[in-house]
Design a protein around this motif. Structure first.
Motif, PDB file in Angstrom:
ATOM      1  N   ILE A   2     -84.806   3.303 -10.137  1.00 23.40           N
ATOM      2  CA  ILE A   2     -83.594   4.116  -9.966  1.00 23.40           C
ATOM      3  C   ILE A   2     -83.959   5.564  -9.649  1.00 23.40           C
ATOM      4  N   ASP A   3     -84.892   6.111 -10.437  1.00 27.87           N
ATOM      5  CA  ASP A   3     -85.395   7.483 -10.207  1.00 27.87           C
ATOM      6  C   ASP A   3     -86.709   7.629 -10.939  1.00 27.87           C
ATOM      7  N   PHE A   4     -87.431   8.682 -10.645  1.00 27.87           N
ATOM      8  CA  PHE A   4     -88.686   8.957 -11.358  1.00 27.87           C
ATOM      9  C   PHE A   4     -89.077  10.418 -11.162  1.00 27.87           C
ATOM     10  N   LYS A   5     -90.002  10.852 -12.033  1.00 28.89           N
ATOM     11  CA  LYS A   5     -90.481  12.237 -12.014  1.00 28.89           C
ATOM     12  C   LYS A   5     -91.986  12.241 -11.771  1.00 28.89           C
ATOM     13  N   LEU A   6     -92.434  13.104 -10.872  1.00 33.26           N
ATOM     14  CA  LEU A   6     -93.865  13.233 -10.603  1.00 33.26           C
ATOM     15  C   LEU A   6     -94.319  14.657 -10.901  1.00 33.26           C
ATOM     16  N   ALA A  25     -78.049   8.396 -11.668  1.00 32.90           N
ATOM     17  CA  ALA A  25     -78.216   8.181 -13.117  1.00 32.90           C
ATOM     18  C   ALA A  25     -78.454   9.537 -13.773  1.00 32.90           C
ATOM     19  N   GLY A  26     -78.381   9.541 -15.094  1.00 37.99           N
ATOM     20  CA  GLY A  26     -78.779  10.699 -15.894  1.00 37.99           C
ATOM     21  C   GLY A  26     -78.119  11.993 -15.471  1.00 37.99           C
ATOM     22  N   SER A  27     -78.946  13.032 -15.312  1.00 29.92           N
ATOM     23  CA  SER A  27     -78.408  14.375 -15.073  1.00 29.92           C
ATOM     24  C   SER A  27     -77.653  14.478 -13.745  1.00 29.92           C
ATOM     25  N   LEU A  28     -78.015  13.654 -12.769  1.00 27.03           N
ATOM     26  CA  LEU A  28     -77.294  13.718 -11.482  1.00 27.03           C
ATOM     27  C   LEU A  28     -75.858  13.237 -11.650  1.00 27.03           C
ATOM     28  N   VAL A  83     -87.459  12.086  -7.785  1.00 33.67           N
ATOM     29  CA  VAL A  83     -86.949  11.331  -6.640  1.00 33.67           C
ATOM     30  C   VAL A  83     -85.915  10.343  -7.168  1.00 33.67           C
ATOM     31  N   ARG A  84     -84.780  10.258  -6.486  1.00 35.28           N
ATOM     32  CA  ARG A  84     -83.697   9.380  -6.933  1.00 35.28           C
ATOM     33  C   ARG A  84     -83.261   8.437  -5.823  1.00 35.28           C
ATOM     34  N   ASN A  85     -83.093   7.160  -6.191  1.00 34.50           N
ATOM     35  CA  ASN A  85     -82.558   6.164  -5.259  1.00 34.50           C
ATOM     36  C   ASN A  85     -81.129   5.775  -5.620  1.00 34.50           C
ATOM     37  N   VAL A 143     -94.067  22.564 -11.342  1.00 30.68           N
ATOM     38  CA  VAL A 143     -92.835  22.090 -10.702  1.00 30.68           C
ATOM     39  C   VAL A 143     -92.797  20.565 -10.852  1.00 30.68           C
ATOM     40  N   GLU A 144     -91.736  20.057 -11.506  1.00 32.28           N
ATOM     41  CA  GLU A 144     -91.561  18.611 -11.603  1.00 32.28           C
ATOM     42  C   GLU A 144     -90.769  18.159 -10.385  1.00 32.28           C
ATOM     43  N   VAL A 145     -91.214  17.086  -9.761  1.00 34.55           N
ATOM     44  CA  VAL A 145     -90.523  16.560  -8.587  1.00 34.55           C
ATOM     45  C   VAL A 145     -89.830  15.261  -8.986  1.00 34.55           C
ATOM     46  N   PHE A 177     -84.484   4.497 -25.588  1.00 32.69           N
ATOM     47  CA  PHE A 177     -84.713   5.435 -26.696  1.00 32.69           C
ATOM     48  C   PHE A 177     -83.666   6.546 -26.678  1.00 32.69           C
ATOM     49  N   ARG A 178     -83.459   7.163 -25.468  1.00 33.41           N
ATOM     50  CA  ARG A 178     -82.505   8.275 -25.372  1.00 33.41           C
ATOM     51  C   ARG A 178     -81.122   7.853 -25.874  1.00 33.41           C
ATOM     52  N   ARG A 179     -80.724   6.624 -25.526  1.00 37.18           N
ATOM     53  CA  ARG A 179     -79.349   6.177 -25.799  1.00 37.18           C
ATOM     54  C   ARG A 179     -79.249   5.240 -27.006  1.00 37.18           C
ATOM     55  N   PRO A 213     -92.648   3.961 -17.858  1.00 37.86           N
ATOM     56  CA  PRO A 213     -91.219   3.879 -18.227  1.00 37.86           C
ATOM     57  C   PRO A 213     -90.717   5.142 -18.944  1.00 37.86           C
ATOM     58  N   ASP A 214     -91.629   6.039 -19.369  1.00 39.74           N
ATOM     59  CA  ASP A 214     -91.205   7.336 -19.908  1.00 39.74           C
ATOM     60  C   ASP A 214     -90.706   8.256 -18.799  1.00 39.74           C
ATOM     61  N   THR A 215     -91.195   8.064 -17.594  1.00 40.30           N
ATOM     62  CA  THR A 215     -90.926   9.027 -16.507  1.00 40.30           C
ATOM     63  C   THR A 215     -90.158   8.399 -15.341  1.00 40.30           C
ATOM     64  N   CYS A 216     -89.781   7.136 -15.494  1.00 43.96           N
ATOM     65  CA  CYS A 216     -89.001   6.442 -14.449  1.00 43.96           C
ATOM     66  C   CYS A 216     -87.758   5.827 -15.094  1.00 43.96           C
ATOM     67  N   ARG A 217     -86.722   5.599 -14.299  1.00 50.76           N
ATOM     68  CA  ARG A 217     -85.654   4.700 -14.737  1.00 50.76           C
ATOM     69  C   ARG A 217     -85.872   3.374 -14.021  1.00 50.76           C
ATOM     70  N   LEU A 218     -85.946   2.299 -14.791  1.00 54.46           N
ATOM     71  CA  LEU A 218     -86.281   0.983 -14.266  1.00 54.46           C
ATOM     72  C   LEU A 218     -85.239  -0.009 -14.772  1.00 54.46           C
TER      73      LEU A 218
HETATM   74  N1  UDP Z   1     -87.736  12.843 -16.228  1.00 53.21           N
HETATM   75  C1  UDP Z   1     -88.962  12.999 -16.860  1.00 53.21           C
HETATM   76  N2  UDP Z   1     -89.201  14.147 -17.576  1.00 53.21           N
HETATM   77  C2  UDP Z   1     -88.302  15.147 -17.672  1.00 53.21           C
HETATM   78  C3  UDP Z   1     -87.053  14.999 -17.026  1.00 53.21           C
HETATM   79  C4  UDP Z   1     -86.812  13.843 -16.311  1.00 53.21           C
HETATM   80  O1  UDP Z   1     -89.819  12.117 -16.773  1.00 53.21           O
HETATM   81  O2  UDP Z   1     -88.602  16.176 -18.317  1.00 53.21           O
HETATM   82  C5  UDP Z   1     -87.460  11.618 -15.457  1.00 53.21           C
HETATM   83  C6  UDP Z   1     -86.443  10.738 -16.137  1.00 53.21           C
HETATM   84  O3  UDP Z   1     -87.083   9.785 -16.969  1.00 53.21           O
HETATM   85  C7  UDP Z   1     -85.765  10.077 -14.965  1.00 53.21           C
HETATM   86  C8  UDP Z   1     -85.834  11.126 -13.855  1.00 53.21           C
HETATM   87  O4  UDP Z   1     -86.891  11.998 -14.217  1.00 53.21           O
HETATM   88  O5  UDP Z   1     -86.497   8.930 -14.565  1.00 53.21           O
HETATM   89  C9  UDP Z   1     -84.569  11.902 -13.646  1.00 53.21           C
HETATM   90  O6  UDP Z   1     -84.165  12.443 -14.879  1.00 53.21           O
HETATM   91  P1  UDP Z   1     -82.778  13.232 -15.042  1.00 53.21           P
HETATM   92  O7  UDP Z   1     -82.809  14.467 -14.229  1.00 53.21           O
HETATM   93  O8  UDP Z   1     -81.648  12.303 -14.810  1.00 53.21           O
HETATM   94  O9  UDP Z   1     -82.824  13.764 -16.531  1.00 53.21           O
HETATM   95  P2  UDP Z   1     -82.333  13.099 -17.896  1.00 53.21           P
HETATM   96  O10 UDP Z   1     -80.862  12.875 -17.767  1.00 53.21           O
HETATM   97  O11 UDP Z   1     -83.152  11.873 -18.034  1.00 53.21           O
HETATM   98  O12 UDP Z   1     -82.717  14.140 -18.891  1.00 53.21           O
END
Ligand code: UDP
Length: 235
Positions: free
Chosen positions: A173-177, A97-100, A92-94, A88-90, A213-215, A194-199
């Motif tokens: 901005i947000d991050f994944k744990l 951004a992104g998928s939200l 957290v968003r402040n 389960v990926e957790v 990289f994504r954009r 920086p791969d797993t956080c938005r900074l």
């Molecule tokens: N994230 C990650 N691994 C994943 C999906 C998301 O590290 O497989 C991180 C991503 O870098 C961001 C946060 O989790 O900091 C929220 O990501 P989001 O749900 O917005 O997904 P995205 O639009 O980046 O695919």
């Protein structure tokens, strides 16, 4: 230090070590996005993320958060406790951004009135779907007690990282744990980088994370290096 190769993920390789119960994690320069559809490399990313993750894990440990981090080995390798990763990926968003932003039609950059926690099922075939606490329970991904610890720990990590990054002139901005089971407890695992956080730079809003990289924004190596440089100044 490295003994047997265990497995390879998108950004890291894992090996056994000479010490039972401890693994060697190797950070690669490979980058992927959009469920593996976009692939590339970011020069020296592995070196920088290894250092950033180590700094953050050490900082969190000092604040009483249990992590898998043992010690840095060399520029691309760290020694960690062997855990059973909870699938389960957790997140957290402040700030939105992104998928939200996509899912709820909210503008990127909109501050959230309080931290938002989301769970995703780590499953490549299903493309890591978002799940709620009931889905996690029926799929047996984690017990309700484990999930509660993961959620509270994620929020605690957020309360620690927000002011830390602020001192470095960065909005987190947000991050994944990811968490692991270790000797009957839940501890923080994987990486924080920086791969797993938005900074975002607090003054300019410039992105210092994998969204470059994504954009296709360019300047990824410099952005990652800048995060490390600033964190070294405040930790
Ligand atoms: N994230 C990650 N691994 C994943 C999906 C998301 O590290 O497989 C991180 C991503 O870098 C961001 C946060 O989790 O900091 C929220 O990501 P989001 O749900 O917005 O997904 P995205 O639009 O980046 O695919």
């Amino acid at each position: 230090m490295k003994r047997d190769f265990l497995y390879e993920g998108k950004a890291k390789r894992v090996y056994t070590s000479a010490q039972p119960g401890l693994l060697v994690v190797e950070y690669k320069d490979d980058a992927t996005a959009f469920d593996g559809a976009k692939r590339g490399t970011i020069e020296s990313k592995g070196i920088v993320n290894n250092r950033i993750s180590a700094l953050l894990f050490q900082y969190l440990e000092a604040e009483g958060v249990a992590t898998h981090f043992e010690r840095l080995i060399d520029e691309r390798h760290m020694l960690v406790k062997q855990v059973e990763i909870v699938p389960v990926e957790v997140v957290v968003r402040n700030t939105v951004a992104g998928s939200l932003s996509q899912r709820l039609g909210l503008e990127e950059g909109t501050p959230l009135p309080g931290a938002v926690v989301e769970f995703y099922y780590k499953n490549d075939e299903l493309h890591d779907p978002m799940v709620n606490e009931d889905h996690i329970r029926v799929l047996n991904l984690a017990t309700p007690e484990e999930l509660e610890v993961m959620k509270e720990t994620a929020l605690r990590v957020n309360r620690l990282l927000v002011p830390l990054f602020a001192r470095a002139g960065i909005d987190i901005i947000d991050f994944k744990l990811e968490f692991g089971r270790y000797q009957g407890r839940i501890i923080l695992a994987d990486e924080i980088s920086p791969d797993t956080c938005r900074l975002w730079d607090s003054n300019t809003g410039v992105k210092l994370d994998k969204d470059r990289f994504r954009r296709d924004l360019g300047g990824e190596p410099e952005a990652y290096q800048e995060v490390l440089r600033r964190l070294e100044g405040v930790i």
